[in-house]
Design a protein around this motif. Structure first.
Motif, PDB file in Angstrom:
ATOM      1  N   ALA A  75       0.635  -1.238  -0.028  1.00  0.00           N
ATOM      2  CA  ALA A  75       0.112  -0.030   0.062  1.00  0.00           C
ATOM      3  C   ALA A  75       0.507   1.012   0.142  1.00  0.00           C
ATOM      4  O   ALA A  75       0.719   1.945  -0.489  1.00  0.00           O
ATOM      5  CB  ALA A  75      -1.321   0.286   1.238  1.00  0.00           C
ATOM      6  N   ALA A  76       1.802   1.407   0.560  1.00  0.00           N
ATOM      7  CA  ALA A  76       3.104   2.426   0.987  1.00  0.00           C
ATOM      8  C   ALA A  76       3.077   3.045  -0.832  1.00  0.00           C
ATOM      9  O   ALA A  76       3.504   3.108  -1.345  1.00  0.00           O
ATOM     10  CB  ALA A  76       3.706   2.161   2.066  1.00  0.00           C
ATOM     11  N   PHE A  77       3.701   1.403  -1.055  1.00  0.00           N
ATOM     12  CA  PHE A  77       4.531   1.703  -2.541  1.00  0.00           C
ATOM     13  C   PHE A  77       3.195   1.861  -3.771  1.00  0.00           C
ATOM     14  O   PHE A  77       4.058   2.942  -5.500  1.00  0.00           O
ATOM     15  CB  PHE A  77       5.645   0.937  -2.754  1.00  0.00           C
ATOM     16  CG  PHE A  77       6.517   0.760  -2.326  1.00  0.00           C
ATOM     17  CD1 PHE A  77       8.010   1.019  -2.723  1.00  0.00           C
ATOM     18  CD2 PHE A  77       7.114   0.908  -0.583  1.00  0.00           C
ATOM     19  CE1 PHE A  77       9.144   1.899  -2.022  1.00  0.00           C
ATOM     20  CE2 PHE A  77       8.195   1.018   0.049  1.00  0.00           C
ATOM     21  CZ  PHE A  77       9.368   1.648  -0.661  1.00  0.00           C
ATOM     22  N   VAL A  78       2.419   1.689  -3.440  1.00  0.00           N
ATOM     23  CA  VAL A  78       1.607   1.613  -4.568  1.00  0.00           C
ATOM     24  C   VAL A  78       1.425   3.621  -4.332  1.00  0.00           C
ATOM     25  O   VAL A  78       1.256   4.155  -5.244  1.00  0.00           O
ATOM     26  CB  VAL A  78       0.063   1.174  -4.350  1.00  0.00           C
ATOM     27  CG1 VAL A  78      -0.913   1.927  -5.089  1.00  0.00           C
ATOM     28  CG2 VAL A  78       0.144   0.302  -4.567  1.00  0.00           C
ATOM     29  N   ALA A  79       0.949   4.089  -3.297  1.00  0.00           N
ATOM     30  CA  ALA A  79       0.903   5.562  -2.977  1.00  0.00           C
ATOM     31  C   ALA A  79       2.543   6.411  -4.113  1.00  0.00           C
ATOM     32  O   ALA A  79       1.626   7.534  -4.025  1.00  0.00           O
ATOM     33  CB  ALA A  79       0.579   6.166  -1.279  1.00  0.00           C
ATOM     34  N   LEU A  80       3.183   5.500  -3.065  1.00  0.00           N
ATOM     35  CA  LEU A  80       4.789   6.519  -3.564  1.00  0.00           C
ATOM     36  C   LEU A  80       4.370   6.694  -4.769  1.00  0.00           C
ATOM     37  O   LEU A  80       4.819   7.369  -5.782  1.00  0.00           O
ATOM     38  CB  LEU A  80       5.381   6.200  -3.184  1.00  0.00           C
ATOM     39  CG  LEU A  80       6.135   5.962  -1.686  1.00  0.00           C
ATOM     40  CD1 LEU A  80       7.076   5.339  -1.313  1.00  0.00           C
ATOM     41  CD2 LEU A  80       5.870   7.460  -1.129  1.00  0.00           C
ATOM     42  N   SER A  81       4.409   5.665  -5.858  1.00  0.00           N
ATOM     43  CA  SER A  81       3.897   5.116  -7.172  1.00  0.00           C
ATOM     44  C   SER A  81       3.715   6.058  -8.067  1.00  0.00           C
ATOM     45  O   SER A  81       3.551   6.624  -8.686  1.00  0.00           O
ATOM     46  CB  SER A  81       4.265   4.021  -7.713  1.00  0.00           C
ATOM     47  OG  SER A  81       5.583   3.029  -7.675  1.00  0.00           O
ATOM     48  N   PHE A  82       1.996   6.381  -6.804  1.00  0.00           N
ATOM     49  CA  PHE A  82       0.761   7.248  -8.356  1.00  0.00           C
ATOM     50  C   PHE A  82       1.438   8.626  -7.833  1.00  0.00           C
ATOM     51  O   PHE A  82       0.785   8.893  -9.044  1.00  0.00           O
ATOM     52  CB  PHE A  82      -0.637   6.825  -7.216  1.00  0.00           C
ATOM     53  CG  PHE A  82      -2.008   7.360  -7.629  1.00  0.00           C
ATOM     54  CD1 PHE A  82      -2.443   7.455  -8.233  1.00  0.00           C
ATOM     55  CD2 PHE A  82      -2.006   8.119  -7.587  1.00  0.00           C
ATOM     56  CE1 PHE A  82      -3.517   7.308  -9.277  1.00  0.00           C
ATOM     57  CE2 PHE A  82      -3.314   9.175  -7.584  1.00  0.00           C
ATOM     58  CZ  PHE A  82      -3.620   8.497  -8.794  1.00  0.00           C
ATOM     59  N   SER A  83       1.526   8.984  -6.815  1.00  0.00           N
ATOM     60  CA  SER A  83       1.724  10.385  -6.940  1.00  0.00           C
ATOM     61  C   SER A  83       3.324  10.932  -7.417  1.00  0.00           C
ATOM     62  O   SER A  83       3.578  11.553  -8.153  1.00  0.00           O
ATOM     63  CB  SER A  83       2.262  10.693  -5.305  1.00  0.00           C
ATOM     64  OG  SER A  83       3.341  10.334  -4.441  1.00  0.00           O
ATOM     65  N   ALA A 122       8.647  -4.117  -4.658  1.00  0.00           N
ATOM     66  CA  ALA A 122       8.358  -3.314  -6.317  1.00  0.00           C
ATOM     67  C   ALA A 122       6.909  -3.751  -6.658  1.00  0.00           C
ATOM     68  O   ALA A 122       6.409  -3.466  -7.967  1.00  0.00           O
ATOM     69  CB  ALA A 122       9.133  -4.540  -6.829  1.00  0.00           C
ATOM     70  N   ILE A 123       6.198  -5.467  -6.379  1.00  0.00           N
ATOM     71  CA  ILE A 123       4.608  -5.154  -6.498  1.00  0.00           C
ATOM     72  C   ILE A 123       3.176  -3.843  -6.078  1.00  0.00           C
ATOM     73  O   ILE A 123       3.025  -3.789  -7.088  1.00  0.00           O
ATOM     74  CB  ILE A 123       4.051  -6.424  -5.783  1.00  0.00           C
ATOM     75  CG1 ILE A 123       4.791  -8.140  -6.328  1.00  0.00           C
ATOM     76  CG2 ILE A 123       3.019  -6.346  -6.385  1.00  0.00           C
ATOM     77  CD1 ILE A 123       4.258  -8.565  -5.390  1.00  0.00           C
ATOM     78  N   GLY A 124       3.943  -3.135  -5.477  1.00  0.00           N
ATOM     79  CA  GLY A 124       3.125  -1.830  -4.947  1.00  0.00           C
ATOM     80  C   GLY A 124       3.547  -1.338  -6.562  1.00  0.00           C
ATOM     81  O   GLY A 124       2.856  -0.827  -6.782  1.00  0.00           O
ATOM     82  N   ILE A 125       5.144  -0.789  -6.273  1.00  0.00           N
ATOM     83  CA  ILE A 125       4.939  -0.014  -7.850  1.00  0.00           C
ATOM     84  C   ILE A 125       4.850  -0.677  -8.539  1.00  0.00           C
ATOM     85  O   ILE A 125       3.969   0.242  -9.566  1.00  0.00           O
ATOM     86  CB  ILE A 125       6.975   0.006  -7.491  1.00  0.00           C
ATOM     87  CG1 ILE A 125       7.475   0.629  -6.397  1.00  0.00           C
ATOM     88  CG2 ILE A 125       7.073   0.553  -9.125  1.00  0.00           C
ATOM     89  CD1 ILE A 125       9.448   0.646  -6.364  1.00  0.00           C
TER      90      ILE A 125
END
Length: 109
Positions: free
Chosen positions: A49-57, A104-107
């Motif tokens: 979840a953290a890396f989905v948010a980071l990647s999105f922004s 990596a999956i989040g990214i």
């Protein structure tokens, strides 16, 4: 406001959000583990979840050609790896390859 200036202002806002998210993720990852804190119930899901948010922004903050976006996403993966390495120095934390995989999956999402 012209369409170009609206895009530029929007880009700045997403970059500011990314900076805040990076600070928050760094603090959560590198401070000694609290007994209670933000938690989605499973450590790997927290990473994802953290890396989905980071990647999105990051993608909205660095709009541009595909090679630029790939470099930004690889930089986020490097950030995730750096966090894991630094966690080896924090007594109540541990580094795990599976955490980096979740990053990596989040990214990728």
């Amino acid at each position: 406001m012209s369409p170009l200036s609206a895009i530029i202002e929007s880009t700045r806002a997403w970059r500011r959000l990314l900076a805040l998210l990076l600070l928050g993720v760094s603090a959560l990852a590198l401070l000694p583990a609290p007994e209670a804190g933000p938690d989605l119930g499973w450590d790997k899901f927290n990473h994802l979840a953290a890396f989905v948010a980071l990647s999105f922004s990051a993608m909205l903050g660095w709009r541009g050609p595909r090679p630029l976006q790939i470099r930004v996403l690889l930089a986020l993966l490097g950030y995730g790896a750096l966090i894991e390495l630094l966690q080896m120095l924090v007594p109540t934390r541990s580094a795990e390859w599976s955490d980096l995989l979740a990053d990596a999956i989040g990214i990728g999402l």
